[in-house]
Enzyme design. Sequence first.
Site, PDB file in Angstrom:
ATOM      1  CG  ASP A  65     -40.690  20.993 -48.734  1.00  0.00           C
ATOM      2  OD1 ASP A  65     -39.016  21.670 -49.113  1.00  0.00           O
ATOM      3  OD2 ASP A  65     -41.379  21.479 -47.861  1.00  0.00           O
ATOM      4  CG  HIS A 108     -37.758  23.426 -46.067  1.00  0.00           C
ATOM      5  ND1 HIS A 108     -39.110  23.292 -46.203  1.00  0.00           N
ATOM      6  CD2 HIS A 108     -37.995  23.734 -44.518  1.00  0.00           C
ATOM      7  CE1 HIS A 108     -40.279  23.193 -45.832  1.00  0.00           C
ATOM      8  NE2 HIS A 108     -38.948  24.107 -44.871  1.00  0.00           N
ATOM      9  CB  SER A 112     -42.752  24.365 -42.664  1.00  0.00           C
ATOM     10  OG  SER A 112     -42.456  25.255 -43.928  1.00  0.00           O
TER      11      SER A 112
END
Length: 469
Positions: free
Chosen positions: A62, A95, A252
């Site tokens: 990520d 994120h 996600s």
Amino acid sequence: MTLTKAVRLLGATTLTGALLLSAAPTASADQVRDAQWTNAYFDLDKVWSVSKGDGVIVAVIDSGVDATHPDIAGSVLKGYDPSGTGENEHPTVAHGTSMASLIVGHGHGNGAGVVGLAPSAKVLPVFKESASGGDAIPEGIKWAVTHGAKVINISQGSYNTSKSKPELTEAVAYAAQHDVLIVAAAGNDAYDKVGSPANEPGVLAVAATDKTGAVWSKSNYGPQVMIVAPGAEIVAAGACGSGQYCMDDGTSDATAYVSAAAALVRAKFPDLTAGQVADRLVKSAKVPGGGQGGKLPDPHYGYGVLSPYDALTADIPAGSPQGPLAAVAGTGGDASPTQGAATGGGADPAKTLPASPNMVKKSSSTGLGVGVVLAVVGLAVILLVIVLVVVLKSRRKPAPVPPQGMPPYGAPQAWPGGQQPYGGQPYGGQQPYGGQAPPPGYPQQPQPYGQQAPPQYPHQGPGGNQQQR
């Protein structure tokens, strides 16, 4: 904490749309925990009484993970940044930190902050520059495998390529060969196709649901989706505006929860293969009320909604080492093993994977018995003919005996459903589960007689066995 208007902070590199949780002077951190509706949904105390994911490493490919965040401090390993900029430890985008918190978050203080589904697991952050093309994902997969990961979370996606890149297929095969489960997000565009790498054979593809259990409105769907998990209004750690938390919508978040559940299962059942772990997650999933006519798999729900406690406690035989995962080119596995009853299951028949048109059905013991009977009958017929010939020869001049050539054993069999192996039209630029060329040695489709001469078996008795396709 108070909610503000939804804004997209993370762009195309992630599969999450973020809502800000901005700090208010009188807000307490407990409000963050209270806003985690998934804690009650999963019944975390009940789940944690069985497993917390101890000793399992989950790689998060990520934007990097901020290991200094109080809710995940001590649960994040050093990780890797193939770009060399150090984003694995000092991310500029939150994120990856958010995904890590949903997996290993332990909160802080007295009931404050975010908790994840597998708080005793460890996160191994691997920085991925963007979601375009294949870029760092293949390298990240291989690095994570060689550095101890047993689960790899990829909350990323791309539609920029018309077909799978060889290096990605090779990396997924490498993970499969080393017994590492890859979990990836389906995508957030309400498309009727699943993004890459979730559409790669061998990857567990995840879609998202909302608080009601219905499929989240923007969740992508397609035949590769195998399971769904909560993905709407998910509170997670990570710098978001001026605060330390965000509220997210997206596949996600659902993927992070499935990866965490996989860590729980791997800790509880360390002898299970990656495919068998996926099998437990799929077989224990709650059958959705909104499935199409109750038939599974459903392109939106897959085989149902993630249920971590049932995945840990249900009586589910181990079954095939590959479980429900599609075969990966180069791994030497079966074409597409089935789950449920077909793998020694005793699972709900409604959750049994359909037989794949790519799967070769091996001859059974019943088939061998029929072959023996036919051989005996054939031998008896031959003996009878010999006796008749001897009798006729003793009475008159023998007539020429016509040649007793054996006809071909049956006609070529059609592939189930009229489908051709490794065929079909491209699905969103990629062929779903099995779109690559057949691996070396895979049986080719027989040509109908008429295009080639039928084989003759002058020395073979009738009833030989043949593989059914």
